[in-house]
Design a protein around this motif. Sequence first.
Motif, short mmCIF file in Angstrom:
data_model
loop_
_atom_site.label_atom_id
_atom_site.label_comp_id
_atom_site.label_asym_id
_atom_site.label_seq_id
_atom_site.Cartn_x
_atom_site.Cartn_y
_atom_site.Cartn_z
N TYR A 34 -5.14 6.03 12.59
CA TYR A 34 -4.66 4.73 12.12
C TYR A 34 -4.90 3.69 13.18
CZ TYR A 34 -2.17 7.13 8.37
OH TYR A 34 -1.87 7.87 7.27
N ASP A 35 -5.08 2.45 12.78
CA ASP A 35 -5.12 1.34 13.72
C ASP A 35 -3.68 0.90 13.97
OD1 ASP A 35 -7.84 0.95 14.29
OD2 ASP A 35 -8.13 -0.12 12.41
N ASP A 51 0.87 -1.18 0.00
CA ASP A 51 0.00 0.00 0.00
C ASP A 51 0.91 1.23 0.00
OD1 ASP A 51 -1.80 2.05 0.48
OD2 ASP A 51 -2.94 0.90 1.96
N ASN A 55 -1.01 -6.34 4.69
CA ASN A 55 -2.09 -5.83 5.55
C ASN A 55 -1.79 -4.48 6.17
OD1 ASN A 55 -3.64 -8.14 5.11
ND2 ASN A 55 -2.54 -9.23 6.71
N GLY A 56 -0.64 -3.91 5.89
CA GLY A 56 -0.30 -2.64 6.50
C GLY A 56 1.18 -2.36 6.43
N THR A 71 -2.18 0.06 10.22
CA THR A 71 -3.09 -0.21 9.12
C THR A 71 -3.90 1.03 8.79
OG1 THR A 71 -4.69 -1.16 10.67
CG2 THR A 71 -3.22 -2.70 9.56
N ARG A 72 -4.61 0.99 7.69
CA ARG A 72 -5.36 2.13 7.17
C ARG A 72 -6.18 2.81 8.24
NH1 ARG A 72 -3.88 4.43 4.13
NH2 ARG A 72 -4.51 4.87 2.10
N LEU A 124 -0.31 4.31 1.90
CA LEU A 124 -0.16 4.18 3.36
C LEU A 124 1.28 4.47 3.76
CD1 LEU A 124 -1.19 3.34 6.20
CD2 LEU A 124 -0.56 1.00 5.58
N LEU A 169 2.20 -2.72 14.09
CA LEU A 169 1.53 -2.90 12.81
C LEU A 169 0.57 -1.74 12.62
CD1 LEU A 169 0.91 -4.49 10.23
CD2 LEU A 169 -0.81 -5.76 11.55
#
Length: 104
Positions: free
Chosen positions: A85-86, A4, A37-38, A97-98, A7, A95
């Motif tokens: 963000y998560d 990504d 995934n991130g 993620t979006r 990201l 980690l």
Amino acid sequence: MERDLELIRDVRRLLAAEGFGLAENGSEGLFLRPEPNGLWLRWQPRELLRPVVQLHGDDASRTELAGFQTAIHVALTALLRAANYDVTENEGWLLVTRPRPDAA
């Protein structure tokens, strides 16, 4: 592995704007590792990148480094979550993620 890129770019920009530098050429700093995934993120001190043999002393310096790493990860987590963000932690890596969709 598909990355990504948006990201990665957005997280790098946010970190730079807040004064967090990325590691370059074996220096200490933040390391980014993209994954499907991130994005994995970790602060790595120079002392752990190039271990040296200590002739005298105890594990205090290693304990201090672990404390620094924890403090930096807490600050990174707060910063990234404030930007929506998560963030989860796994084996010393964060980690990212979006951004979460707005709950509104």
